[in-house]
Design an enzyme around this catalytic site. Sequence first.
Site, PDB file in Angstrom:
ATOM      1  N   ARG A  58      31.754  36.678  35.340  1.00 56.56           N
ATOM      2  CA  ARG A  58      30.562  36.434  36.167  1.00 56.56           C
ATOM      3  C   ARG A  58      30.086  37.651  36.939  1.00 56.56           C
ATOM      4  O   ARG A  58      28.894  37.973  36.926  1.00 56.56           O
ATOM      5  CB  ARG A  58      30.832  35.337  37.213  1.00 56.56           C
ATOM      6  CG  ARG A  58      30.552  33.948  36.762  1.00 56.56           C
ATOM      7  CD  ARG A  58      31.540  33.037  37.429  1.00 56.56           C
ATOM      8  NE  ARG A  58      32.872  33.422  37.010  1.00 56.56           N
ATOM      9  CZ  ARG A  58      33.423  33.009  35.855  1.00 56.56           C
ATOM     10  NH1 ARG A  58      32.813  32.152  35.106  1.00 56.56           N
ATOM     11  NH2 ARG A  58      34.615  33.439  35.482  1.00 56.56           N
ATOM     12  N   THR A  59      30.999  38.300  37.649  1.00 54.07           N
ATOM     13  CA  THR A  59      30.536  39.336  38.575  1.00 54.07           C
ATOM     14  C   THR A  59      29.907  40.498  37.801  1.00 54.07           C
ATOM     15  O   THR A  59      28.795  40.936  38.114  1.00 54.07           O
ATOM     16  CB  THR A  59      31.705  39.819  39.464  1.00 54.07           C
ATOM     17  OG1 THR A  59      32.363  38.674  39.987  1.00 54.07           O
ATOM     18  CG2 THR A  59      31.200  40.683  40.600  1.00 54.07           C
ATOM     19  N   LYS A  81      44.043  57.939  32.160  1.00 50.55           N
ATOM     20  CA  LYS A  81      44.641  59.291  32.052  1.00 50.55           C
ATOM     21  C   LYS A  81      45.058  59.794  33.425  1.00 50.55           C
ATOM     22  O   LYS A  81      45.464  60.942  33.578  1.00 50.55           O
ATOM     23  CB  LYS A  81      43.617  60.264  31.456  1.00 50.55           C
ATOM     24  CG  LYS A  81      43.080  59.867  30.108  1.00 50.55           C
ATOM     25  CD  LYS A  81      41.976  60.848  29.697  1.00 50.55           C
ATOM     26  CE  LYS A  81      41.007  60.196  28.745  1.00 50.55           C
ATOM     27  NZ  LYS A  81      39.722  60.915  28.695  1.00 50.55           N
ATOM     28  N   ARG A 110      34.962  46.880  40.797  1.00 52.39           N
ATOM     29  CA  ARG A 110      36.083  45.931  40.963  1.00 52.39           C
ATOM     30  C   ARG A 110      37.366  46.687  40.692  1.00 52.39           C
ATOM     31  O   ARG A 110      37.445  47.467  39.726  1.00 52.39           O
ATOM     32  CB  ARG A 110      35.960  44.759  40.005  1.00 52.39           C
ATOM     33  CG  ARG A 110      37.226  43.907  39.996  1.00 52.39           C
ATOM     34  CD  ARG A 110      37.064  42.606  39.301  1.00 52.39           C
ATOM     35  NE  ARG A 110      36.187  41.715  40.041  1.00 52.39           N
ATOM     36  CZ  ARG A 110      35.980  40.436  39.725  1.00 52.39           C
ATOM     37  NH1 ARG A 110      36.572  39.925  38.666  1.00 52.39           N
ATOM     38  NH2 ARG A 110      35.173  39.689  40.435  1.00 52.39           N
ATOM     39  N   HIS A 116      35.643  39.926  48.490  1.00 51.15           N
ATOM     40  CA  HIS A 116      34.729  39.780  47.355  1.00 51.15           C
ATOM     41  C   HIS A 116      33.354  39.429  47.952  1.00 51.15           C
ATOM     42  O   HIS A 116      32.898  38.284  47.848  1.00 51.15           O
ATOM     43  CB  HIS A 116      35.243  38.686  46.414  1.00 51.15           C
ATOM     44  CG  HIS A 116      34.601  38.634  45.066  1.00 51.15           C
ATOM     45  ND1 HIS A 116      33.414  39.306  44.762  1.00 51.15           N
ATOM     46  CD2 HIS A 116      34.959  37.974  43.927  1.00 51.15           C
ATOM     47  CE1 HIS A 116      33.095  39.056  43.504  1.00 51.15           C
ATOM     48  NE2 HIS A 116      34.009  38.260  42.976  1.00 51.15           N
TER      49      HIS A 116
HETATM   50  N1   CP Z   1      33.870  34.642  40.617  1.00 53.04           N
HETATM   51  C1   CP Z   1      34.280  35.751  39.974  1.00 53.04           C
HETATM   52  O1   CP Z   1      34.537  36.783  40.594  1.00 53.04           O
HETATM   53  O2   CP Z   1      34.347  35.616  38.623  1.00 53.04           O
HETATM   54  P1   CP Z   1      34.752  36.784  37.618  1.00 53.04           P
HETATM   55  O3   CP Z   1      36.187  37.145  37.904  1.00 53.04           O
HETATM   56  O4   CP Z   1      34.533  36.218  36.244  1.00 53.04           O
HETATM   57  O5   CP Z   1      33.854  37.953  37.918  1.00 53.04           O
END
Ligand code: CP
Length: 304
Positions: A51-52, A80, A101, A129
């Site tokens: 999703r993100t 590396k 991320r 998040h």
């Molecule tokens: N909600 C969320 O962060 O989903 P993903 O891990 O799929 O990005």
Amino acid sequence: MKHLISPLDLSTSELEGILKLGQAIMKNPGKYSNICEGKKLATLFYEPSTRTRLSFEAAMLNLGGKVLGFSSADSSSASKGESVADTIRVISSYADICAMRHPKEGAPTVAAIHSRIPVINAGDGGHNHPTQTLTDLFTIKELTGRLCSLTIGMCGDLKFGRTVHSLINAMVRYENVRFILISPNELKIPDYLRQEVLISGNISFIETNELEKYMPELDILYMTRVQRERFFNEEDYIRLKDSFILDASKMKYAKKDMYVLHPLPRVNEIAAEVDSDPRAVYFKQAEFGVYVRMALIITLLGLN
Ligand code: CP
């Protein structure tokens, strides 16, 4: 230049502005379809995501911009040994904004220190998040019409669930919000959150392992997955993973206008039979994530 590392990097009025812009985009997407023409978003994902990453990419494409990036540490020069600081120095000359991320808490903060472009934390370890929080706030506001005077149940892995930590941090700024924190003993919220945010802020909260008992009181039930990837041993994960499973029988205890949110991905914690309940809004929530990320990109690029 502004970064988004924690939900608290946005004042409540900045946050309101992003939610309002997200709403305007949802109503009239065509108006914003070229606003990012000539701009590029880099998605630097050192940890898996559906999703993100894809909602960020969809958001930038919807705005007329372009996207580049990597979806795993293995396919980048991190494999590396390249540092986050060096990576962002380089990416700063390839893109106008980036979403990162990383499995390590604080990695996006390090990136922000060395970056010449806005850095958005797209999830750092078990810490924060913030764009999921924007999505959650947008969903709650859109469906209930308010962010204050709510009883919010959070259920599942409250220890490692970064979406829970970010959402608590954001919601305590609104009046008359009460939390029912439902988890096994081993997966309670971290102590810093209990002491420095909830107790210090004089916020009403209950910690419990009884979901059914508190269901009738809830306006929102925020279900979460037990975060297998953050456990030190598989035995503990297996013992705890099915601690709470929301099913149709438990939904009978809930108010008619309670909403079930989940950041997704879901594993076992919500039975598929709940999906058809009109109060189950987690797929709608994922859809809303595109609008708030569009609003965030526009805002951080100073295009509004
Ligand atoms: N909600 C969320 O962060 O989903 P993903 O891990 O799929 O990005």
